[in-house]
Write an enzyme that holds these catalytic residues in place. Structure first.
Site, PDB file in Angstrom:
ATOM      1  N   GLY A 113      -2.665  -4.138   5.347  1.00 25.56           N
ATOM      2  CA  GLY A 113      -3.591  -5.001   4.616  1.00 25.56           C
ATOM      3  C   GLY A 113      -3.580  -6.419   5.163  1.00 25.56           C
ATOM      4  O   GLY A 113      -4.618  -7.075   5.258  1.00 25.56           O
ATOM      5  N   GLN A 130      -5.619  -4.267  -3.995  1.00 23.31           N
ATOM      6  CA  GLN A 130      -5.111  -3.812  -5.296  1.00 23.31           C
ATOM      7  C   GLN A 130      -6.086  -2.926  -6.077  1.00 23.31           C
ATOM      8  O   GLN A 130      -5.702  -2.381  -7.114  1.00 23.31           O
ATOM      9  CB  GLN A 130      -4.708  -5.011  -6.162  1.00 23.31           C
ATOM     10  CG  GLN A 130      -3.390  -5.648  -5.737  1.00 23.31           C
ATOM     11  CD  GLN A 130      -2.188  -4.718  -5.892  1.00 23.31           C
ATOM     12  OE1 GLN A 130      -2.230  -3.733  -6.627  1.00 23.31           O
ATOM     13  NE2 GLN A 130      -1.110  -5.016  -5.199  1.00 23.31           N
ATOM     14  N   SER A 137      -4.992  -1.308   1.910  1.00 18.32           N
ATOM     15  CA  SER A 137      -3.698  -0.961   2.481  1.00 18.32           C
ATOM     16  C   SER A 137      -3.242   0.366   1.881  1.00 18.32           C
ATOM     17  O   SER A 137      -3.198   0.511   0.657  1.00 18.32           O
ATOM     18  CB  SER A 137      -2.686  -2.059   2.158  1.00 18.32           C
ATOM     19  OG  SER A 137      -1.403  -1.643   2.567  1.00 18.32           O
ATOM     20  N   HIS A 158      -0.403   1.902   1.523  1.00 19.16           N
ATOM     21  CA  HIS A 158       0.804   2.061   0.694  1.00 19.16           C
ATOM     22  C   HIS A 158       0.611   1.569  -0.745  1.00 19.16           C
ATOM     23  O   HIS A 158       1.481   1.752  -1.583  1.00 19.16           O
ATOM     24  CB  HIS A 158       2.041   1.433   1.360  1.00 19.16           C
ATOM     25  CG  HIS A 158       2.138  -0.056   1.308  1.00 19.16           C
ATOM     26  ND1 HIS A 158       2.897  -0.709   0.363  1.00 19.16           N
ATOM     27  CD2 HIS A 158       1.617  -1.026   2.092  1.00 19.16           C
ATOM     28  CE1 HIS A 158       2.838  -2.021   0.577  1.00 19.16           C
ATOM     29  NE2 HIS A 158       2.064  -2.235   1.620  1.00 19.16           N
ATOM     30  N   THR A 196      -3.599   2.453  20.826  1.00 21.06           N
ATOM     31  CA  THR A 196      -3.622   3.882  20.484  1.00 21.06           C
ATOM     32  C   THR A 196      -3.403   4.048  18.987  1.00 21.06           C
ATOM     33  O   THR A 196      -2.528   3.407  18.406  1.00 21.06           O
ATOM     34  CB  THR A 196      -2.552   4.641  21.294  1.00 21.06           C
ATOM     35  OG1 THR A 196      -2.851   4.458  22.674  1.00 21.06           O
ATOM     36  CG2 THR A 196      -2.554   6.126  20.956  1.00 21.06           C
ATOM     37  N   CYS A 219       6.674  -9.965  -2.378  1.00 23.92           N
ATOM     38  CA  CYS A 219       6.819 -10.729  -1.145  1.00 23.92           C
ATOM     39  C   CYS A 219       7.561 -12.029  -1.370  1.00 23.92           C
ATOM     40  O   CYS A 219       8.036 -12.643  -0.432  1.00 23.92           O
ATOM     41  CB  CYS A 219       5.445 -11.029  -0.549  1.00 23.92           C
ATOM     42  SG  CYS A 219       4.409  -9.573  -0.493  1.00 23.92           S
TER      43      CYS A 219
HETATM   44  C1  LIG Z   1       0.188  -5.675  -0.702  1.00 23.84           C
HETATM   45  C2  LIG Z   1      -0.947  -6.610  -0.573  1.00 23.84           C
HETATM   46  C3  LIG Z   1      -1.363  -7.081   0.680  1.00 23.84           C
HETATM   47  C4  LIG Z   1      -0.612  -6.781   1.945  1.00 23.84           C
HETATM   48  O1  LIG Z   1      -0.769  -5.470   2.392  1.00 23.84           O
HETATM   49  P1  LIG Z   1       0.271  -4.931   3.512  1.00 23.84           P
HETATM   50  O2  LIG Z   1      -0.265  -3.602   3.902  1.00 23.84           O
HETATM   51  O3  LIG Z   1       1.588  -4.840   2.812  1.00 23.84           O
HETATM   52  O4  LIG Z   1       0.249  -5.913   4.618  1.00 23.84           O
HETATM   53  C5  LIG Z   1      -2.455  -7.909   0.736  1.00 23.84           C
HETATM   54  N1  LIG Z   1      -3.128  -8.257  -0.369  1.00 23.84           N
HETATM   55  C6  LIG Z   1      -2.773  -7.828  -1.587  1.00 23.84           C
HETATM   56  C7  LIG Z   1      -3.577  -8.233  -2.771  1.00 23.84           C
HETATM   57  C8  LIG Z   1      -1.672  -6.989  -1.731  1.00 23.84           C
HETATM   58  O5  LIG Z   1      -1.317  -6.579  -2.949  1.00 23.84           O
END
Ligand SMILES: *Cc1c(COP(=O)(O)O)cnc(C)c1O
Length: 398
Positions: A75, A182, A202, A204, A240, A328
């Site tokens: 993300g 989110q 993102s 995850h 890649t 974070c």
């Molecule tokens: C988790 C998050 C990100 C970062 O995504 P990553 O894949 O961990 O770099 C960015 N923006 C928001 C709002 C997030 O919750």
């Protein structure tokens, strides 16, 4: 290692458990199917097909065309790429509008661009965490190149009216990007006919693996990649492909779309029971962003007279995972910039706890949290109370 079956995981805005269906889908691409998707023989082409399918599934979740999907490494990269493209490759326009409550993947990047000479406007929010549309419109100048506003706040779950802001931007011929990390799987998205130029996801955060993301690039929008090399991703992101993760992201996107309406209701009910339970048993508790439109899964509390860090430590001893603001920031000792922007004081930010629910939470998790959280808050208040520390003799009789 702590066994995940002992954990009450209430931190789904930080990351989520992999859906078993996602793991199953990605495994062949970590073992037998290792061909390079750019190769011309069938052993490579079958991998290319799997990436194409992931692109279609992702496009279906976003209501856009597969050709508008660019796979990235996360993300953060998606957010950086959209803003960099606008700032670096539009020579005359160097002004960016964003908000003061963005994730660090936008906020810190914009602060860095400012140090390098770009002009920035960081829009403030009101007590509910809302932006003012008129203020957003006024912030756009003739040399504004892009407006970047998150769709849902990761700390409070507050939703910004991004479709409306995007429409204003389109009228003023300014690019619009949204960090939608989110909202995937929580709020329906339909980008066809929307005025949004760029959008970040993102994997995850919606039960896919870490280290893979999406940048939606509207087919009529100019975009220049900052990662230059091979012509992967239609020359919009060289390197890649992270095949297994992309395949997994596609499956996670399909699952998110399938589960969305049932899950949003189930999780909203769960969150509601948790919030009401806490408000009913703990005095001096308030929900941050309660007056705004919010994600169905996020509960951000401030508790008078406690300190987030101490609460997190006690909750951890009870195997409850949650966070103070965003994951974070943990360890930096800095209080939430989001809550400071909303309330103007540090106190409410320093006493906050975020609980975020997800697909793999059960009502039993809520029961456990409703049992433990009030105990922890009460214990901390007892330890902190001036009576207890000033008159230790009396404290023992309590
Ligand atoms: C988790 C998050 C990100 C970062 O995504 P990553 O894949 O961990 O770099 C960015 N923006 C928001 C709002 C997030 O919750």
């Amino acid at each position: 290692m702590i066994a995940s079956n002992q954990i009450i995981y209430l931190d789904n805005n930080a990351t989520t458990q992999l859906d078993p269906a996602v793991v199953e889908e990605m495994l062949p691409f970590l073992t037998n199917c290792y061909g390079n998707p750019s190769s011309g023989y069938r052993f490579g082409m079958q991998v290319r097909k799997a990436i194409d399918l992931a692109r279609e599934r992702t496009a279906a979740l976003l209501g856009c065309e597969p050709g508008e999907i660019v796979f990235t490494s996360c993300g953060t990269e998606s957010n950086n790429a959209a803003i960099n493209s606008a700032v670096q490759f539009e020579p005359r326009s160097k002004h960016v509008v964003t908000s003061a409550v963005e994730h660090s993947a936008v906020l810190r990047h914009c602060q860095e661009l400012e140090r390098r000479g770009a002009e920035m406007t960081f829009l403030g929010v009101d007590q509910n965490g809302d932006v003012d549309l008129a203020e957003a419109e006024k912030a756009i100048r003739p040399n504004t190149t892009i407006v970047s506003m998150m769709w849902a706040n990761n700390e409070t779950g507050v939703l910004f009216p991004v479709e409306k802001i995007a429409a204003i931007c389109r009228e003023k011929r300014v690019l619009f990007h949204t960090d939608a990390v989110q909202i995937a799987g929580k709020v329906p998205i339909r980008l066809r006919d929307s005025a949004i130029n760029f959008l970040s996801l993102s994997a995850h955060k919606f039960h896919g693996p870490k280290g893979v993301g999406v940048l939606y690039v509207n087919k009529r929008s100019r975009f220049s990649s900052s990662i230059i090399g091979g012509s992967q991703e239609n020359a919009r992101r060289a390197g890649t492909e992270n095949v297994a993760s992309i395949v997994a992201l596609g499956k996670a996107a399909e699952r998110a779309a399938e589960c969305l309406s049932d899950e949003a209701t189930r999780v909203r009910t769960m969150r509601g029971r948790f919030e009401n339970g806490i408000l009913g048993t703990v005095s001096g508790a308030s929900v941050n962003g309660a007056g705004a439109e919010r994600l169905p899964n996020t509960s951000n509390f401030s508790f008078d007279g406690i300190e987030s860090g101490a609460a997190l430590m006690l909750l951890d001893r009870h195997n409850i995972c949650c966070s103070a603001g965003s994951a974070c920031r943990t360890g930096s000792g800095e209080s939430s910039h989001v809550l400071r922007a909303m309330h103007g004081n540090a106190e409410r930010a320093q006493s906050s706890l975020r609980f975020s629910f997800g697909r793999f939470n059960s009502e039993a998790d809520v029961d456990k949290a409703l049992e433990i959280v009030p105990q922890v808050i009460e214990k901390l208040r007892r330890l902190n109370s001036p009576v207890a520390s000033a008159q230790p003799a009396k404290a023992s009789t309590r």
